[in-house]
Design a protein around this motif. Sequence first.
Motif, mmCIF file in Angstrom:
data_model
loop_
_atom_site.group_PDB
_atom_site.id
_atom_site.type_symbol
_atom_site.label_atom_id
_atom_site.label_comp_id
_atom_site.label_asym_id
_atom_site.label_seq_id
_atom_site.Cartn_x
_atom_site.Cartn_y
_atom_site.Cartn_z
ATOM 1 N N VAL A 1 23.916 44.815 29.206
ATOM 2 C CA VAL A 1 24.019 45.550 27.738
ATOM 3 C C VAL A 1 25.963 46.143 27.212
ATOM 4 C CG1 VAL A 1 23.194 47.709 26.845
ATOM 5 C CG2 VAL A 1 21.598 46.344 27.516
ATOM 6 N N GLY A 2 26.332 46.850 28.277
ATOM 7 C CA GLY A 2 27.699 46.800 28.453
ATOM 8 C C GLY A 2 27.957 45.520 27.600
ATOM 9 N N ALA A 3 27.875 44.010 28.359
ATOM 10 C CA ALA A 3 28.746 42.780 28.504
ATOM 11 C C ALA A 3 28.003 42.834 27.035
ATOM 12 C CB ALA A 3 28.424 41.718 28.953
ATOM 13 N N LEU A 4 27.141 43.036 26.243
ATOM 14 C CA LEU A 4 27.068 42.588 24.566
ATOM 15 C C LEU A 4 27.278 43.832 23.964
ATOM 16 C CD1 LEU A 4 23.080 40.956 25.217
ATOM 17 C CD2 LEU A 4 25.484 39.381 24.512
ATOM 18 N N SER B 1 40.403 46.685 29.867
ATOM 19 C CA SER B 1 39.189 45.940 30.226
ATOM 20 C C SER B 1 39.126 46.258 31.677
ATOM 21 C CB SER B 1 38.930 44.786 29.655
ATOM 22 O OG SER B 1 40.075 43.843 30.527
ATOM 23 N N THR B 2 39.857 45.599 32.577
ATOM 24 C CA THR B 2 39.668 45.686 33.859
ATOM 25 C C THR B 2 39.577 47.269 34.447
ATOM 26 O OG1 THR B 2 40.691 43.580 34.205
ATOM 27 C CG2 THR B 2 40.696 44.625 35.815
ATOM 28 N N LEU B 3 40.636 48.146 33.883
ATOM 29 C CA LEU B 3 40.192 49.258 34.180
ATOM 30 C C LEU B 3 39.234 50.104 33.787
ATOM 31 C CD1 LEU B 3 41.697 52.083 34.357
ATOM 32 C CD2 LEU B 3 42.066 52.537 32.280
ATOM 33 N N CYS B 4 38.590 49.295 33.219
ATOM 34 C CA CYS B 4 36.655 49.682 32.178
ATOM 35 C C CYS B 4 36.336 49.252 34.044
ATOM 36 C CB CYS B 4 36.517 49.328 31.364
ATOM 37 S SG CYS B 4 34.657 49.829 30.855
ATOM 38 N N VAL B 5 35.553 47.784 34.262
ATOM 39 C CA VAL B 5 35.632 47.492 35.254
ATOM 40 C C VAL B 5 35.483 48.171 36.357
ATOM 41 C CG1 VAL B 5 35.931 45.143 36.823
ATOM 42 C CG2 VAL B 5 35.379 44.676 34.584
ATOM 43 N N GLY C 1 33.548 45.981 30.484
ATOM 44 C CA GLY C 1 34.823 45.380 30.757
ATOM 45 C C GLY C 1 34.809 44.267 30.724
ATOM 46 N N SER C 2 33.724 43.453 31.478
ATOM 47 C CA SER C 2 33.639 42.015 32.288
ATOM 48 C C SER C 2 34.105 41.551 30.953
ATOM 49 C CB SER C 2 32.924 42.017 33.516
ATOM 50 O OG SER C 2 32.646 40.698 33.597
ATOM 51 N N GLY C 3 32.881 41.544 30.260
ATOM 52 C CA GLY C 3 32.662 40.932 28.576
ATOM 53 C C GLY C 3 33.675 40.891 27.399
ATOM 54 N N THR C 4 34.597 42.037 27.791
ATOM 55 C CA THR C 4 36.190 42.418 27.182
ATOM 56 C C THR C 4 36.810 40.938 27.586
ATOM 57 O OG1 THR C 4 35.432 44.154 25.968
ATOM 58 C CG2 THR C 4 37.320 43.874 25.958
#
Length: 406
Positions: A67-70, A92-96, A125-128
């Motif tokens: 869900v986060g990725a989408l 985005s890696t900070l979010c990961v 984060g991973s999706g972005t």
Amino acid sequence: MSRTAAPPAASTPAVPRAVLAARTGVAVVFALNGLAVATWFSRVPAVRDELGLSPGRLGLLLLAMSVGALLAMPTAGLVAQRFGTARTVALSTLCVAAGLAVAGAGTIAGSTVGVVVGLCALGYGSGTCDVAMNVEGAAVERRLGRTVMPRFHAAWSLGSVAGAGLGVGAARLGVPVAVHLAALAAAVLLGTLLAVRSFLPAAEGGTASASAAPAERRRDLLAAWREPRTLLIGLLVLVSAFAEGAANDWLAVAFIDGHDLSEAAGAGVFGLFVVGMTLGRTVGTVALDRWGRVPVLSGAILLATVGAGVAVLAGPGPVAIAGVALWGIGASLGFPVGMSAAADDERRAPARVSVVAVIGYSALLAGPPLLGLLGDRVGTLQALLVVPLLLLPTLALVPATRPPAR
């Protein structure tokens, strides 16, 4: 594409040093992203035991990451265009990293809600990051003049191998999930911040259209949703992501439950799958340059179909293990080739990669709960037979990846 072997990039005067540095930076970012994701997947059995989850409830928990990725995918291309790939990857890696740390803390606290929040952040984060680093990788590939995108994804797989290996060690040593995830999160964030410093300047990379007006960028994104070729590539990536994601989410648990393996042995089986992915992506670049996308990708899909079937049906023993390796090799090329095909036109690359990513990552939304619910009824191992059943029809989509006429 050329059918002759290219000399080493470092000795080719035509390739600027900045492009070679960007190639290294992109590979490092891919590897660190793979390390972060595999670190989580390697500890899924431990999280399941800590929280006392059934296969169905575990599937719903894993859905949080999807869900986060989408949520990230529809706008990730616009974000990369607006802020540049380097800044987008860093943020985005900070979010990961934050997501990994929160998921680990939630596991130790016995809080399913805490783990869900962490997984949503990890997925977002991973999706972005996925869209931004693929756009940057496609820009570097064009400037090198040869196929390298699968090798970037091979770097992701190498990071996954490292993550799986560390997961095996952490499981055997009894390292708490929270400590393991927090330590890896810090390492991934630091490494990524250093790597993005070598990315191509925004005006030279995949964000060349960053100066376009916001309305124009939105029109490009909407136009990409109406392009038949882009949508077909997206469907191909969707099934490829499902075949890969099913193994990431469920392979360790399936072999533990279906073949009575220990947690460490289950993590080792997952590691073998990732080794197969890495091998396929490393050798696949040579095959793609020699024979082209369509025949190589068709052969890879057939190999994954056979491997997944053998892994499930062969019973415990070396034959099933060999099937896991074939599954990994065969599933290795669909995602990177699809991303590379979506980025064939540099100006429209961010919008098209974003569309393909949204469609492809829908597999991560449907996959965990589908396989979890099937696992409740037929067993987790047998539920994985969905993978070969979906792969075979995908052969009809492969011609969409053929490069358009220049």
